[in-house]
Design a protein around this motif. Structure first.
Motif, PDB file in Angstrom:
ATOM      1  N   UNK A 385       7.778 -22.955 133.578  1.00  0.00           N
ATOM      2  CA  UNK A 385       7.733 -24.251 134.113  1.00  0.00           C
ATOM      3  C   UNK A 385       9.032 -25.029 133.558  1.00  0.00           C
ATOM      4  N   UNK A 386       9.733 -25.322 134.588  1.00  0.00           N
ATOM      5  CA  UNK A 386      11.165 -26.045 134.425  1.00  0.00           C
ATOM      6  C   UNK A 386      11.057 -27.539 134.383  1.00  0.00           C
ATOM      7  N   UNK A 387      11.997 -28.065 133.944  1.00  0.00           N
ATOM      8  CA  UNK A 387      12.118 -29.442 134.111  1.00  0.00           C
ATOM      9  C   UNK A 387      13.170 -30.111 134.922  1.00  0.00           C
ATOM     10  N   UNK A 388      12.964 -30.459 135.871  1.00  0.00           N
ATOM     11  CA  UNK A 388      14.096 -30.912 136.978  1.00  0.00           C
ATOM     12  C   UNK A 388      14.486 -32.197 136.731  1.00  0.00           C
ATOM     13  N   UNK A 553      27.768 -35.406 137.785  1.00  0.00           N
ATOM     14  CA  UNK A 553      26.577 -35.573 136.699  1.00  0.00           C
ATOM     15  C   UNK A 553      27.302 -36.212 135.427  1.00  0.00           C
ATOM     16  N   UNK A 554      28.403 -35.755 135.241  1.00  0.00           N
ATOM     17  CA  UNK A 554      29.147 -36.507 133.951  1.00  0.00           C
ATOM     18  C   UNK A 554      29.428 -37.837 134.178  1.00  0.00           C
ATOM     19  N   UNK A 559      30.100 -40.723 129.118  1.00  0.00           N
ATOM     20  CA  UNK A 559      31.025 -39.652 128.249  1.00  0.00           C
ATOM     21  C   UNK A 559      30.279 -39.013 127.169  1.00  0.00           C
ATOM     22  N   UNK A 560      29.235 -39.804 126.561  1.00  0.00           N
ATOM     23  CA  UNK A 560      28.559 -39.517 125.668  1.00  0.00           C
ATOM     24  C   UNK A 560      27.440 -38.168 125.579  1.00  0.00           C
ATOM     25  N   UNK A 561      26.884 -38.016 127.071  1.00  0.00           N
ATOM     26  CA  UNK A 561      26.191 -37.121 127.247  1.00  0.00           C
ATOM     27  C   UNK A 561      26.301 -35.555 126.865  1.00  0.00           C
ATOM     28  N   UNK A 562      25.249 -34.967 126.211  1.00  0.00           N
ATOM     29  CA  UNK A 562      25.517 -33.615 125.776  1.00  0.00           C
ATOM     30  C   UNK A 562      25.970 -32.554 127.151  1.00  0.00           C
ATOM     31  N   UNK A 567      24.929 -30.164 132.290  1.00  0.00           N
ATOM     32  CA  UNK A 567      25.050 -28.887 133.334  1.00  0.00           C
ATOM     33  C   UNK A 567      23.635 -28.909 133.911  1.00  0.00           C
ATOM     34  N   UNK A 568      22.489 -29.173 133.180  1.00  0.00           N
ATOM     35  CA  UNK A 568      21.244 -29.116 133.556  1.00  0.00           C
ATOM     36  C   UNK A 568      20.877 -30.136 134.891  1.00  0.00           C
TER      37      UNK A 568
END
Length: 582
Positions: A385-388, A553-554, A559-562, A567-568
């Motif tokens: 089960x993945x989270x999209x 996506x970034x 800029x503060x996103x992990x 990547x996800x």
């Protein structure tokens, strides 16, 4: 006799309490409804300007929930009426009528003079009389700020053959309500439950009314036995014998000032006419104790009647109520109730048979096994089960759960077991994202699911996608209209314009959504996404373009996103674009 007398006395006491509460709610709601009546009348004046039937081809309807989707009794068509949409600031109500042509996979909008006023959370039932009739009862209208409500108690019929609306004025019907349930049972419409809400008070119902389709007269039923507690949003289905089945639903009660406690009902009841048709006005409640695997507790689920004497339940939400907030767990599963066997069971996808045959031929012919091996490499090794996560236009990340099925884990299984396990194992199975308050219809044994909503934090996503699944085969979901994440509009409360005109807000949602969709399409064209090469597999496309999607996506997430989450999200965006392209 003593116990029976006590039960009857207790029942009468409960009836008096309910009647007292209804009078209290009605008094407080009267002022609100008088304010909204003027707005409803203004809309009806606009509708009165329509003097002829106009049917035009159109794109799929705008996002909405709590409308009605009904199967035409004689044509391969689905009929969508009404519904609501909330963009974070305003509530939009609809009374437009759309027709979906199943064979052509196309939509048309049908403008008919003098339609019912705008509404949501109503009920619709179709009967095959005179070329088909769509009956609509009740529902609610909300002020644009969503703080005032008007509950309808009107009854309408759409004559499908002549494309004319008619309001049926008959006394003795149910009080104004929404969230009730209505079914066609022989030559009657049976209505159960629902609720009525004002700004400060609310009341839930468990009364039962019948409308005779021959005499056009209402009657309030007084069934014997102990029936369901008051509730709204339950499952209501009719058996071939003419009995009515009630399952689940939701209600709330005030436990102290400004504190309400919600209840998810999971009980089940049978409402049966006594006398085998001789005394149809005498009904009796009895409790059902079904076997099998019952649905997990939930509200906001959608219901329909499937083939083989089965009713079905789709989706819904289970809210975890904290003191300061509510977190919802949304569903996209199907549960069937076999009315003949009194048994619940979950719907399981079997996977497409064509792929199963390919796998079988691959095992029989060693020389052609290379292709099968290549497919094995592309498949995940276990059911996952993945989270999209998909980024909306404003940068909000919305989460969609999907299941990736894996190949057989045990080689020693029998061939039949192996085939069953591999049915859904050839890549990702498409399925509707979890949601509540969707609209369902069944035609020729095929279930259609349209729209609904789910939430991410404080934000509500209202859907306009359309899926179908053959209930006889249960092989796979088909996407008829895809969800466009970039078409989602959400306005924070701080952005609100207090001078906006209420009427403009209440009817302008569709145009705003269309314009925002056009803008997002223009922006998408300017971004110049890397194109998919003919015959290119998703994994190869992702490897070739990953740097581009990570950068995009970034930029959306900040800029503060992990990095791991960026990547996800990038992979989810790439997959969405890839699937749209191929």
């Amino acid at each position: 006799m003593g116990k029976k007398g006590k039960r009857e006395k207790k029942g009468k006491g409960a009836e008096k309490t309910a009647a007292k509460m209804e009078r209290k709610v009605s008094r407080r709601a009267k002022k609100e409804e008088e304010d909204l009546e003027a707005l409803i009348a203004e809309f009806q004046n606009l509708d009165a300007k329509k003097t002829q039937v106009i049917e035009t081809s159109c794109p799929p309807p705008s996002p909405r929930l709590n409308g009605s989707l009904s199967a035409h009794p004689e044509k391969d068509e689905l009929i969508l009426f009404g519904g609501e949409y909330f963009n974070g600031q305003k509530t939009y109500l609809y009374n437009d009528l759309y027709v979906y042509n199943i064979r052509k996979n196309s939509w048309s909008k049908v403008e008919i003079p003098n339609p019912p006023p705008r509404r949501c959370a109503h009920q619709a039932a179709v009967v095959p009389t005179a070329g088909g009739q769509l009956w609509v009862f009740g529902g609610e209208f909300a002020s644009p700020n969503g703080e005032q409500f008007y509950h309808y108690k009107d009854l309408w019929v759409l004559h499908l053959a002549t494309k004319t609306w008619e309001q049926i004025k008959a006394s003795g019907g149910p009080s104004g309500r929404s969230g009730h349930r209505m079914v066609a049972c022989k030559r009657q419409l049976i209505i159960f439950g629902g609720f009525h809400e004002s700004a400060r008070d609310y009341i839930y119902y468990n009364d039962v009314y019948a409308f005779n389709l021959d005499s056009f007269a209402w009657s309030k039923l007084a069934p014997s036995g102990i029936g369901p507690a008051p509730r709204s949003g339950c499952q209501m289905a009719t058996s071939p014998e003419g009995s009515v089945i009630i399952y689940g639903g939701y209600s709330k009660q005030r436990i102290k000032k400004d504190v309400d406690k919600g209840t998810l009902h999971t009980d089940m009841f049978l409402l049966k006419a006594e006398g085998a048709g001789k005394e149809e006005d005498k009904w009796a409640w009895s409790r059902l104790n079904p076997s099998g695997v019952k649905p997990t507790p939930r509200s906001g689920f959608s219901v329909a009647i499937g083939p083989n004497n089965r009713s079905l339940l789709f989706g819904g939400v289970h809210d975890e109520e904290e003191e300061e907030s509510i977190e919802g767990d949304f569903f996209n599963d199907i549960y069937f109730y076999d009315m003949g066997k009194n048994r619940w069971f979950p719907g399981q996808l079997k996977g497409p048979k064509s792929e199963k045959r390919k796998r079988r031929r691959g095992r029989q012919a060693e020389a052609e096994g290379a292709e099968d091996q290549e497919m094995e490499k592309q498949r995940p090794q276990d059911p996952i089960e993945i989270v999209k996560e998909v980024v909306a236009e404003d940068g909000t990340v919305m989460t969609i759960k999907q299941v990736i099925s894996g190949p057989a884990e045990e080689k020693e299984r029998s061939e039949s077991e192996e085939e069953e396990g591999e049915d859904g194992a050839l890549g990702q199975q498409v399925e509707p994202c979890p949601r509540s308050n969707a609209m369902l219809a069944v035609k020729h044994g095929v279930l259609y699911v349209y729209g609904g909503m789910f939430e991410v934090g404080d934000r509500q996503f209202t859907l306009s996608d359309l899926y179908s699944i053959d209930l006889h085969k249960m092989e796979e979901w088909k996407v008829l209209v895809e969800m466009d994440p970039k078409a989602q509009e959400w306005l924070e409360e701080s952005e609100s314009d207090e001078d906006d005109d209420d009427t403009e807000g209440a009817e302008g949602g569709e145009e705003e959504e269309e314009s925002s969709e056009e803008e997002s399409e223009d922006e998408e064209g300017e971004e110049q996404h890397p194109s998919v090469q003919p015959g290119e597999q998703h994994a190869d496309y992702l490897a070739r373009t990953e740097q581009y999607w990570v950068k995009l996506a970034r930029s959306n997430m900040g800029p503060d996103a992990k990095e791991k989450k960026v990547v996800k999200v990038a992979h989810a965006m790439a997959k969405t674009f890839y699937e749209d392209s191929v």
